[in-house]
Design a protein around this motif. Structure first.
Motif, PDB file in Angstrom:
ATOM      1  N   GLU A 159      -5.635 -11.229 -10.471  1.00 54.92           N
ATOM      2  CA  GLU A 159      -5.333  -9.858 -10.090  1.00 54.92           C
ATOM      3  C   GLU A 159      -4.582  -9.166 -11.223  1.00 54.92           C
ATOM      4  N   ILE A 163      -4.495   3.560 -14.631  1.00 62.79           N
ATOM      5  CA  ILE A 163      -4.226   3.427 -13.200  1.00 62.79           C
ATOM      6  C   ILE A 163      -4.622   2.009 -12.797  1.00 62.79           C
ATOM      7  N   LYS A 208      -5.867  -1.274 -10.833  1.00 62.78           N
ATOM      8  CA  LYS A 208      -6.965  -1.463  -9.888  1.00 62.78           C
ATOM      9  C   LYS A 208      -6.448  -1.478  -8.453  1.00 62.78           C
ATOM     10  N   LYS A 209      -7.242  -0.928  -7.555  1.00 63.22           N
ATOM     11  CA  LYS A 209      -6.878  -0.896  -6.138  1.00 63.22           C
ATOM     12  C   LYS A 209      -7.415  -2.154  -5.461  1.00 63.22           C
ATOM     13  N   TYR A 210      -6.566  -2.808  -4.648  1.00 64.22           N
ATOM     14  CA  TYR A 210      -6.973  -4.003  -3.916  1.00 64.22           C
ATOM     15  C   TYR A 210      -6.862  -3.744  -2.421  1.00 64.22           C
ATOM     16  N   ARG A 211      -7.884  -4.146  -1.711  1.00 64.83           N
ATOM     17  CA  ARG A 211      -7.819  -4.026  -0.255  1.00 64.83           C
ATOM     18  C   ARG A 211      -6.747  -4.972   0.289  1.00 64.83           C
ATOM     19  N   ARG A 219      -4.072  -7.721  -1.503  1.00 59.77           N
ATOM     20  CA  ARG A 219      -3.583  -8.369  -2.718  1.00 59.77           C
ATOM     21  C   ARG A 219      -2.954  -9.709  -2.364  1.00 59.77           C
ATOM     22  N   TYR A 279       2.855  -3.085  -4.535  1.00 59.85           N
ATOM     23  CA  TYR A 279       1.842  -2.810  -5.561  1.00 59.85           C
ATOM     24  C   TYR A 279       1.218  -1.433  -5.389  1.00 59.85           C
ATOM     25  N   GLU A 280       0.911  -1.056  -4.146  1.00 52.45           N
ATOM     26  CA  GLU A 280       0.267   0.236  -3.916  1.00 52.45           C
ATOM     27  C   GLU A 280       1.185   1.386  -4.282  1.00 52.45           C
ATOM     28  N   ARG A 329       0.934   1.635  -7.970  1.00 57.15           N
ATOM     29  CA  ARG A 329      -0.360   2.200  -8.345  1.00 57.15           C
ATOM     30  C   ARG A 329      -0.367   3.720  -8.180  1.00 57.15           C
ATOM     31  N   LYS A 330       0.237   4.210  -7.106  1.00 56.90           N
ATOM     32  CA  LYS A 330       0.308   5.655  -6.876  1.00 56.90           C
ATOM     33  C   LYS A 330       1.219   6.336  -7.893  1.00 56.90           C
ATOM     34  N   GLU A 333      -0.838   6.688 -10.864  1.00 50.06           N
ATOM     35  CA  GLU A 333      -1.843   7.717 -10.577  1.00 50.06           C
ATOM     36  C   GLU A 333      -1.260   9.113 -10.803  1.00 50.06           C
TER      37      GLU A 333
END
Length: 635
Positions: free
Chosen positions: A218, A533, A535-538, A540, A612-613, A616-617, A620
């Protein structure tokens, strides 16, 4: 009569059983082990026997099925040897996808090379390797070897997984040893949901696993060795380079290492000592003396790449390095240490795991570890670190090759585990000041000044040694948001005293601003756009790590064409998070001038996967605002 028939019947069964061969057909591998895998380790069996303090035999059988071309990197068909390490057996057998034997490769089929070809001092250190080129995929290789060595100080660590995108069907390590040698083991990451079976009795230890599926790497995951199980081993009573040793902790181990491997290497020719004293003159400051010696080594010697553990553990004599003018990391670091000692400046031989992916010396199991040697220079405030293999590295600067990790410094009185320098976000900085003008047709002309320090310096200073063509290529990649970029002038200054790298660039670009029916639209932040940015993970699986922090500050002055006015401009934004902060603002200084200020601070840290999200934002938001546009039109 039955008694006559029975032995014959048993003989038939025995011959039948022993005549059977392993089935290496790819089809019998469970589908779960092939999913997400480039290779499958069907068997990795390591059997180590330590009969005495100076005798160890390592038998290895590895069965690897390579499913595709990417799996070739997991195929290690080599063994190193030297005067204290003998290869008793080495053989490889190749099978096709159906399990049909293709060929048996014996020792004569393996290439036998010096680990540093053409350099006489290292000819005793060699490697046998099979350069195998597959005809088709998948295929299977059975690799068997037997190594006999008198160096019992190094027992290989064991990990049940070889890496990402590789599954393991069966893996085990068994060590049989004399109990008076006192084998120690250290288990790490054993609570990560992987079942490891352990068996232990007097003079014996075994670890094994079965059916471990391949894991995907990841983005921003910590190092592999920080996530998955590892076992480290060491003997309290050992032998290295024909010298017996005994150590229960790092202090004892370091003292033994100094007395056994370093103390008798220190002689420097008197002519060299006198030359150094002339260079030093009346200088009394130990740091400045060390700087002079370091420069002398950089100008006099060259580096020959031989990893610690392959080229032996004992450095060559300092007087031999002085005579020949080359050496590996052990030789050059020890030579520098001896030169410093000859002029009254102490320094410490230091063992490290080198590489941009930081790895620590395990601080609670004293053993042979590491893959590189550097030098530690004590000062009143801190330890300075010298990379003695580089002819271009500034004095006292490490870079990401050896920063922020536990290392072993070897002193005459004993060893000590310390951490190398951590570059904080306030030390790794890049300051950008730029100005550019936009023409009525949307063309751009301007200049930019960039000053890099810390890890930002480490990333940039190699430009100084590039050809002009490669410099231009580098800048076009760096400013890839500017189409049709042309570099007019490049002026670089590498200040090795302050460890700052300054870049002054003059440039132009046709059509930077997009023409929209008489209106021009462009991004004011032309020189510090970050589009990254994660990577997006459904879902993690692992935590994430920001390995190094940094700070960027940019100030850009934009001159608009005469007769144009601002129709729309970004509002700017500011965000403060636990990962760092970001601020960008756009100020109208005059009708024809805009000032864009940007600040980005990223903090080093290890973060739970649940965050993590949020990170990520955050990235972004940075990417979106860095590329925000302004629209100007004729008044």
């Amino acid at each position: 009569m039955n008694f006559k028939i029975l032995p014959y019947f048993l003989l038939i069964i025995s011959l039948s059983v022993f005549g059977q061969k392993e089935n290496y057909a790819t089809s019998i591998i469970p589908d779960s082990l092939k999913q997400n895998a480039n290779a499958v380790i069907r068997l990795n069996e390591v059997d180590i026997t330590i009969d005495s303090q100076k005798s160890m035999v390592l038998k290895t059988v590895t069965v690897t099925t390579v499913l595709n071309e990417l799996g070739l990197r997991n195929l290690d068909l080599s063994e190193s040897y030297d005067k204290n390490r003998r290869v008793n057996k080495i053989v490889a057998t190749a099978y096709d996808a159906s399990g049909r034997e293709l060929r048996v490769y014996k020792r004569k089929d393996f290439k036998d090379n010096s680990v540093a070809d053409g350099v006489s001092i290292f000819n005793d250190n060699r490697v046998l390797y099979l350069d195998y080129t597959p005809i088709t995929y998948p295929f299977t290789i059975v690799f068997e070897s037997e190594i006999e060595t008198s160096n019992t100080a190094f027992i290989p660590a064991w990990s049940p997984l070889e890496g990402y995108l590789v599954s393991t069907q069966t893996s085990s390590i068994s060590i049989t040893y004399k109990s008076e040698l006192h084998l120690k083991s250290k288990e790490v990451n054993f609570s990560k949901g992987i079942l490891v079976e352990k068996k232990e009795s007097t003079g014996f230890i075994n670890y094994s696993v079965k059916n471990l599926i391949a894991r995907k790497q990841e983005e921003m995951s910590p190092n592999f060795s920080d996530i998955f199980p590892m076992v480290y081993f060491a003997l309290e009573n050992f032998q290295l380079e024909n010298v017996e040793g005994s150590a229960t902790n790092w202090s004892e181990f370091g003292k033994w290492m100094y007395n056994s491997l370093l103390a008798d290497t220190e002689e420097i020719p008197e002519a060299t000592v006198q030359k150094l004293k002339q260079l030093i003159g009346n200088e009394k400051n130990p740091i400045e003396i060390a700087r002079i010696v370091y420069k002398y080594v950089q100008e006099k010697t060259r580096y020959v790449s031989v990893q610690v553990g392959i080229g032996g553990w004992k450095p060559m004599l300092a007087k031999e390095v002085d005579k020949l003018g080359y050496g590996d990391c052990k030789a050059l670091s020890n030579y520098t240490r001896c030169l410093l000692k000859s002029v009254g400046v102490p320094s410490y031989y230091t063992v490290v795991y080198a590489g941009s992916d930081k790895r620590n010396i395990q601080n609670d199991i004293a053993s042979i570890q590491g893959n590189h040697i550097i030098l530690a220079l004590p000062t009143d405030k801190e330890l300075l670190w010298l990379e003695c293999t580089s002819q271009i590295q500034p004095f006292g600067f490490q870079g990401d090759f050896t920063d922020d990790r536990n290392v072993l410094i070897v002193k005459p009185e004993g060893g000590e585990i310390v951490k190398t320098k951590i570059f904080t976000e306030n030390e790794s900085t890049k300051s950008i000041k730029a100005s550019y003008s936009i023409s009525e047709t949307g063309d751009l002309t301007g200049k930019v000044n960039m000053i890099s320090k810390g890890m930002e310096y480490d990333a940039e200073f190699s430009k100084e040694r590039m050809s002009r063509d490669n410099q231009i290529k580098q800048y076009k990649e760096e400013f890839d948001n500017i189409n049709n970029l042309k570099i007019d002038k490049i002026t670089l200054n590498n200040n090795k005293e302050s460890i700052e790298f300054t870049e002054n660039i003059e440039f132009n670009a046709e059509g930077y601003a997009q023409n929209l029916g008489g209106k021009l639209m462009f991004a004011p932040n032309a020189f510090d756009q970050n589009s990254y940015i994660p990577k997006k993970y459904r879902t993690r699986e692992f935590p994430f790590e920001i390995k190094r922090g940094y700070s960027n500050q940019t100030e850009t002055e934009i001159n608009l064409p005469n007769g144009f006015s601002i129709e729309a401009k970004p509002n700017g934004t500011e965000q403060q998070t636990e990962f760092g902060r970001y601020k960008i603002e756009f100020t109208v200084v005059s009708p024809n001038k805009i000032l864009c200020k940007r600040e980005l601070v990223i903090k080093k840290g290890l973060y739970d996967k649940s965050k993590y999200e949020d990170f990520r934002k955050f990235r972004e938001t940075i990417a979106k605002n860095d590329n925000s546009k302004i629209v100007i039109s004729k008044a």
